[in-house]
Design a protein around this motif. Sequence first.
Motif, PDB file in Angstrom:
ATOM      1  N   LYS A   1       0.870  -1.179   0.000  1.00 33.77           N
ATOM      2  CA  LYS A   1       0.000   0.000   0.000  1.00 33.77           C
ATOM      3  C   LYS A   1       0.901   1.222   0.000  1.00 33.77           C
ATOM      4  CE  LYS A   1      -3.529   2.326   2.709  1.00 33.77           C
ATOM      5  NZ  LYS A   1      -4.121   2.477   4.024  1.00 33.77           N
ATOM      6  N   ASP A   2       0.620   2.141  -0.871  1.00 36.02           N
ATOM      7  CA  ASP A   2       1.429   3.370  -0.989  1.00 36.02           C
ATOM      8  C   ASP A   2       2.909   3.041  -1.139  1.00 36.02           C
ATOM      9  OD1 ASP A   2      -0.640   4.856   1.577  1.00 36.02           O
ATOM     10  OD2 ASP A   2      -0.904   4.822  -0.610  1.00 36.02           O
ATOM     11  N   GLY A   3       3.181   1.977  -1.861  1.00 35.58           N
ATOM     12  CA  GLY A   3       4.575   1.627  -2.129  1.00 35.58           C
ATOM     13  C   GLY A   3       5.300   1.030  -0.944  1.00 35.58           C
ATOM     14  N   LYS A   4       4.555   0.604   0.080  1.00 35.23           N
ATOM     15  CA  LYS A   4       5.215   0.036   1.260  1.00 35.23           C
ATOM     16  C   LYS A   4       4.614  -1.321   1.580  1.00 35.23           C
ATOM     17  CE  LYS A   4       6.185   4.534   3.300  1.00 35.23           C
ATOM     18  NZ  LYS A   4       6.028   5.434   4.441  1.00 35.23           N
ATOM     19  N   TRP A   5       5.467  -2.210   2.057  1.00 41.22           N
ATOM     20  CA  TRP A   5       4.998  -3.537   2.468  1.00 41.22           C
ATOM     21  C   TRP A   5       4.081  -3.396   3.679  1.00 41.22           C
ATOM     22  CZ3 TRP A   5       5.314  -7.520  -0.595  1.00 41.22           C
ATOM     23  CH2 TRP A   5       6.362  -7.613  -1.523  1.00 41.22           C
ATOM     24  N   GLN A   6       3.029  -4.146   3.647  1.00 41.98           N
ATOM     25  CA  GLN A   6       2.072  -4.138   4.736  1.00 41.98           C
ATOM     26  C   GLN A   6       2.099  -5.467   5.493  1.00 41.98           C
ATOM     27  OE1 GLN A   6       0.362  -1.273   5.381  1.00 41.98           O
ATOM     28  NE2 GLN A   6       1.555  -0.442   3.666  1.00 41.98           N
ATOM     29  N   PRO A   7       1.816  -5.519   6.744  1.00 44.30           N
ATOM     30  CA  PRO A   7       1.612  -4.324   7.568  1.00 44.30           C
ATOM     31  C   PRO A   7       2.939  -3.624   7.843  1.00 44.30           C
ATOM     32  CG  PRO A   7       1.419  -6.323   8.884  1.00 44.30           C
ATOM     33  CD  PRO A   7       1.620  -6.758   7.478  1.00 44.30           C
TER      34      PRO A   7
END
Lengths: 326, 537
Positions: A115-121
């Motif tokens: 999400k938004d270029g970042k690994w989640q969580p």
Amino acid sequence: MNRFVLFLVLFPILAFGVRRPTAAEQKALTHGAEACVVFRVIDVRDRPVEKALVEGNFWNDTRKGNPYSMNTDSNGVCVVTRTCSDDYHFAVTKEGYYRTKGRKVLWNPNFISIKDGKWQPYGATNTVVLKRKVNPVAMCVAWNEARSSLPDEDCLIGYDMKTADWVMPWGKGKTADFFIRYVRQVGTNRLEIKSTLTIAFTNVLDGVYRMKTDDSGSAMRTVYKADTNAVYARTLAFVYDRTAEKINTDTYLTPDDYLVLRTRTECDGHGNLKKANYAKIVGKLAITRENKLKIRFYFNPNENDPNLEADTTKNLLNPRDLGFPP
Amino acid sequence: MLGFPTPPTSCDLLDFFPVWLDLKGALDAFPAQSGVTFRFRSSGLRFVYTALTKNEAGKYLREECAVCGPAFNQNAHGAPTFAPAEGSGSQVVELSEAFLSLIKADGDKGVLLVECSSPLASLELEIVDPYGDPIASRRLHLVVSGVEDMYSWVNLRSSGGRVTSVGEPANAPNFDSNGKNVFFLHGFDVDADTARAWNAEMFKRLWWSGSKARFWGMTWEGDAGSSLNYQANAANAFAVTSNFCAWVGGVTGEKIVLAHSLGNMVVSAAIQDYGLSVSKYFMLNAAVAAECYDSSVFNDAADGNHMLHDEWAGYGSNTWCSTWHRLFSAPDGRAGLTWKDRFPNVLPVAYNYYSSGDEIFEIWNAMPTAFSGGIFHLERYAWQKQELFKGRGIPGGTTWAGWGFLRTAPESTYEESILYPDAAAANSVPVTNIVESPVFRKNPPEMFTNSVPSATVNALLAKGLPALSAAAGITDFGTEVMSDWDMNTMGKPDGGVWGRSTSQTYEDRWLHSDLKDMAYFYVYKLFDRIVNEGGLE
């Protein structure tokens, strides 16, 4: 209504196996995305471990990946932020504790992982348990698989863990810690096999119980001490039954199993336990196709000492056979 | 004192051998104040001082022993070497006072590590008086040659590479040979020159672990095309099998075979298809489907199966190329189009030395792409990729059968319309239709007759039949099936030492080619075990 929608969303995934990564996830898997992991290092009593060294590498689209190395704070916490394209591995160490290591994969087929270029969580906590070195003792250890030839099939033969050999007259052993009986039948296809390996004990209070190893990643994978109040079975049988195509039954020890043994017991006049030795067999107890006993064991030679934590710098059986975990 | 100060790396230590100087008596007879000098007259050699005793002279190969170097406080790898000054003929170099003092205090000390750099190397120990006149001397008899003179060589390539040499090796260390023969065959993507390096390393490592068997280095054409051409080279492996069998089978005496990676396809096929008789066969990181040896690992589950191409999710397993063979019975050749139970005859003699950390055989938890692992680590998940890309017509894959879909147009045009539009359509097709019009890509034509020659079957397996299991090189078959040994958990030195740290990309895993790439210092347990299990000592 929400449950119905959830069902509709889940059903395609369940019906058609593992989902494909989305375009954003695929981009992250190829080129990397920012990952943030909060390492929380605790001991077995949930107390934070300060100044533990946390090191490892975040897999990345570069030759060397993204290594990291830092110490935990007074809360046992350190935060690592790196670009990652697949998984990361870690190892946590501190003087007086056993190392814990592990690996985590960032992409999860069960939810959208980017999400938004970042690994989640993002900022997920990775709780790592460090186990203390309590009281390791020197033991007789057969780690690189003591391999005595099985003298005979389908009869009980005693095995002495202090000498890692069958008892006389089959070997040089003096006292049988346990007895082994092995039977194997092979059909017309060499993979039509039925084998039974029985471990048995003759002294009244000798016996064994089976456990699963710790899967936290700690080098200390077994209990520290044998449970002196446990029920010790006088016999335990392992069965392997298969056809050429399929394994029907396999109850032999896996690398994630171990046995705790109580042996050489003596009782007082009232039937109470007076003397005993304790041992563990970890991950391997089998007979090879050359009819050799394959076994990894730790035998505590100290009487009445249920301690199963081995001193990894000493081996009373073979000083040169080291490298085993505690 | 000049010469070659560059310290050996841990990888170089195999090329050093220990020499013990029994000098205590002489040193007692000629104390320091006598002015007598102890020196070497040598050429083509370099030395490392150590404080090792004669009984622990080989310790440097397996343990950190910080007793080397001029001050005896360095590890062998990293300690500076010394040698006479370069010049014509042999030159002299005096032994250091510190070294001689060690010997005087303990006559068991006096071990030097020596490396030869010339076939004309010579070594003479001299004791000379203060006037330079010789008092005594002793020459060490040396027979020096390149390592390739110490073993036989078989070239199975169609062209290129070192010429086959199967006569008695010019400088074989056979003075105490046990009469046995050990063969080594390398794996995929090893060119002719690299094959020589592979075999040299394997020979040296086996020798230092005590092997007294005659060593036969071998090379085959497993490097056709690029590093993406695994499948074509798997077909090459089958093609070279008869030749391999002829060479090995023609050698008299007990035979123990070692093979690495795809070399195991050659050896396994030789045993299975040509009846090659060996006493023991060591599979090292075997790049052969595990189901070839034990069909219980064949996985035709539709769920959670990471060897199932994700575009085939929902298609019944009876529509897959890998299970198509079930529609036929012998003598129809199509019944043999499966990796299942391809090499059962191997089981009685095989030892599967695998690595649970092998990066080539690692299975990703979903469908990998060609770039999974990153462009610098395309090797990661390679096994899974090469099986899943069969039939897909993409780099790293093939255009044969596999996980490609049958199109309405002929293969030569390969239009985009799939014959069975979706899984439901494919699943509803009667079995009889699938025999003639399978769901998978109908290529090559030879696959679709009831008489498929065995050579074609092998090529089809290699290029068009996806395995539905992991590689044997990452599989523990279980003691009842085969002798297994996990190099990753059992093969490293004591104390957790390893040549790769936890912080590195692959952390401290035992990788696919570490048996060669990692210094013997770290992997000696593997070779000790091969020598012991193989009866090579």
